[in-house]
Design an enzyme around this catalytic site. Structure first.
Site, PDB file in Angstrom:
ATOM      1  N   LYS A 119       0.844  -1.190   0.000  1.00  0.00           N
ATOM      2  CA  LYS A 119       0.000   0.000   0.000  1.00  0.00           C
ATOM      3  C   LYS A 119       0.883   1.246   0.000  1.00  0.00           C
ATOM      4  O   LYS A 119       1.937   1.261   0.638  1.00  0.00           O
ATOM      5  CB  LYS A 119      -0.874  -0.037   1.251  1.00  0.00           C
ATOM      6  CG  LYS A 119      -1.873   1.086   1.401  1.00  0.00           C
ATOM      7  CD  LYS A 119      -2.675   0.876   2.690  1.00  0.00           C
ATOM      8  CE  LYS A 119      -3.786   1.904   2.836  1.00  0.00           C
ATOM      9  NZ  LYS A 119      -4.656   1.585   3.985  1.00  0.00           N
ATOM     10  N   SER A 194      -9.262   1.765   2.415  1.00  0.00           N
ATOM     11  CA  SER A 194      -8.303   2.572   1.692  1.00  0.00           C
ATOM     12  C   SER A 194      -7.197   1.750   1.018  1.00  0.00           C
ATOM     13  O   SER A 194      -6.385   2.295   0.269  1.00  0.00           O
ATOM     14  CB  SER A 194      -7.669   3.595   2.633  1.00  0.00           C
ATOM     15  OG  SER A 194      -7.000   2.943   3.698  1.00  0.00           O
ATOM     16  N   SER A 218     -10.193  -0.764   6.266  1.00  0.00           N
ATOM     17  CA  SER A 218      -9.392  -0.443   5.074  1.00  0.00           C
ATOM     18  C   SER A 218      -8.722  -1.638   4.400  1.00  0.00           C
ATOM     19  O   SER A 218      -8.314  -1.537   3.247  1.00  0.00           O
ATOM     20  CB  SER A 218      -8.325   0.594   5.420  1.00  0.00           C
ATOM     21  OG  SER A 218      -8.936   1.835   5.657  1.00  0.00           O
TER      22      SER A 218
END
Length: 535
Positions: A119, A194, A218
């Protein structure tokens, strides 16, 4: 006006440069794959990509599969997914050097030769962690995060960084620098967030193992929306050192770092690899608890709590069916299922989750947007920026925003009391684990920012700081779609009407369940996820 225009022009130049770097990354990937294919025309890429992680690591470690073959097979597939879904922000070109230098000698790490994706917010030496903010462009990190250091020591090869929503405080995946990431299963749908770039990349087969963070779902949203698995451990089981937070310093709701992959066994292998002496010595704030194999491999029947709804966000017909069918299959497999009654989730959501994360009235969160070109499409942002008289008019939702230290302390005390009550209820029922709904199917692009309240199913377990994972169990049927016509929600308000629209037209899309355990019981949670996956 002139100064403002010059400043905006400067920001747009930075965005343009970042997008060009992203494009160069994809060109570098393409050239690397092309070179490899010219030199090794007979490599069967499809058979490599079809190998599950445990089998792949075995072949890499015993030398029956060259590391180079695996690496370029995944670079090629990742490039395809990046082109289709816009999931990759940067190619870590130094990974090619790592592949060349890797020697299968001595004691090999558990993830020897495995390409892993990261990420955007996980620090990687020499690369930006932008969080979708222009101000973070061209600010390469001085060192790897602890998680990345441990992955490297275990032989893994971080090879790409993936897209996120601006600020991370969203379960969509869109920012002004790199744009919108699309769901690989249906491009009109959000991949979740996210950790959305990871969801799209792994869901489409472009990475076998990825890592992200989770403050309100997320990791779990992208896994559920893209039909794969993800695991959020207890907040401090894995090191967060070098993982940039959406709201640094916020302690009321626990964030965690965790893995995302197609299968539960891959998640377990990654936890096994990370929970080692290297992690415990690099970050002494992490409890030195190695992976407990005995708990993970146990076959004892489980006593499982379950609920179909939190009575705050009405589940879609497919979500409800997913719980009912999974409950029945677990009972058929010899486990005991016990109904669990959730108490006042609406109060917990607004007063613990929202109030906890934005305890300063959103001031520190808003500061991040200062000097940016345009604000995030977060539903809560306009509210924080509104004048006090408007906040008072809207007090039913803005009640969460507090500011005094005294109130923050009493909030922390209240959250702790809620946690102890929840654990007491769990213990009274003598439960091992819990089966819970997971929001799904994937919402249409643009809907998550309008439906921030729908994080209630996931964020509860950040406020409680319980380990929680997601496993896909079914797909939306024509019957589910028909039943959705009667969906009205619990409050019959604008949010409920929008929710019904967001769920529509989803036949064939995956639907998941959440598996939850008590704090520090990661191995038991993963063992339960494995049971659900194999039903």
């Amino acid at each position: 006006l002139l100064l403002r225009w010059r400043r905006r022009s400067g920001l747009w130049r930075k965005v343009k440069a970042a997008r060009q770097r992203q494009e160069r990354s994809l060109v570098q990937m393409e050239m690397a794959v092309q070179r490899f294919r010219e030199q090794h025309p007979s490599v069967n890429v499809v058979s490599i990509l079809n190998l599950p992680l445990p089998e792949l690591t075995k072949k890499l470690r015993d030398g029956s599969l060259p590391l180079e073959h695996v690496f370029y097979a995944y670079v090629g597939k990742a490039l395809q997914m990046a082109t289709e879904t816009n999931c990759i922000t940067e190619y870590l070109q130094e990974s090619e050097t790592q592949v060349q230098k890797a020697k299968p000698a001595g004691k090999l790490g558990l993830l020897y030769g495995v390409p892993v994706s990261l990420k955007d917010s996980i620090d990687c030496q020499g690369h930006d962690s932008t969080l979708g903010f222009i101000k973070n462009i061209n600010k390469p990190m001085a060192e790897d995060s602890v998680v990345v250091q441990v992955l490297r020591r275990q032989g893994a090869i971080p090879f790409v960084k993936t897209n996120v929503p601006q600020s991370l405080i969203s379960y969509d995946c869109n920012n002004l620098i790199f744009g919108q990431t699309f769901n690989p299963l249906l491009y009109t749908r959000s991949p979740g967030g996210s950790t959305g770039g990871e969801g799209a990349l792994i869901g489409g087969g472009g990475s076998i193992l990825g890592f992200g963070s989770d403050l309100g779902g997320s990791l779990r949203f992208p896994a559920a929306f893209c039909g794969i698995c993800a695991f959020k451990p207890t907040g401090n089981r894995l090191s967060k050192k070098g993982v940039v937070s959406g709201i640094p310093g916020q302690k009321a709701v626990a964030a965690a770092v965790g893995p995302i992959a197609k299968h539960v066994e891959s998640l377990a292998l990654s936890m096994r690899a990370l929970l080692c002496e290297d992690m415990f010595s690099l970050d002494s704030s992490v409890p030195p608890l190695p992976f407990n194999e005995e708990v993970y491999s146990s076959t004892q029947p489980l006593r499982i709590g379950y609920y179909e709804t939190d009575f705050f966000t009405m589940p879609s017909p497919a979500m409800r069916r997913a719980i009912r069918e999974t409950k029945q299959l677990l009972e058929d497999a010899g486990h005991t299922l016990v109904p669990f009654e959730l108490m006042s989730i609406d109060y917990a959501f607004f007063n613990f989750c929202v109030k906890g994360v934005f305890a300063d009235g959103g001031a520190s969160f808003l500061r991040k947007f200062k000097g940016e070109l345009e604000e995030s499409s977060l539903g809560l942002l306009w509210l924080m920026k509104s004048p006090n008289w408007l906040k008072n008019v809207l007090s039913w939702i803005t009640k969460p925003f507090v500011s005094t230290v005294d109130e923050v302390w009493s909030l922390h005390h209240e959250i702790e009391e809620f946690r102890q009550q929840f654990i007491a209820q769990w213990k009274n029922l003598n439960l091992d684990v819990m089966l819970c709904p997971m929001l799904g199917p994937a919402l249409g692009i643009g809907y998550p920012p309008k439906l921030s309240v729908a994080v209630s199913y996931t964020m509860l377990y950040n406020a409680l700081d319980f380990p929680a994972g997601v496993v896909p169990v079914t797909m939306v049927t024509d019957e589910d779609e028909e039943e959705l016509k009667g969906y009205q929600g619990y409050f019959r308000d604008w949010w409920d009407r929008t929710m019904a629209k967001a769920f529509r037209g989803s036949v064939g899309l995956p639907v998941s369940v959440q598996c939850v355990a008590l704090p520090w019981q990661e191995e038991l949670c993963l063992r339960f996820m494995k049971e659900v996956e194999t039903l």
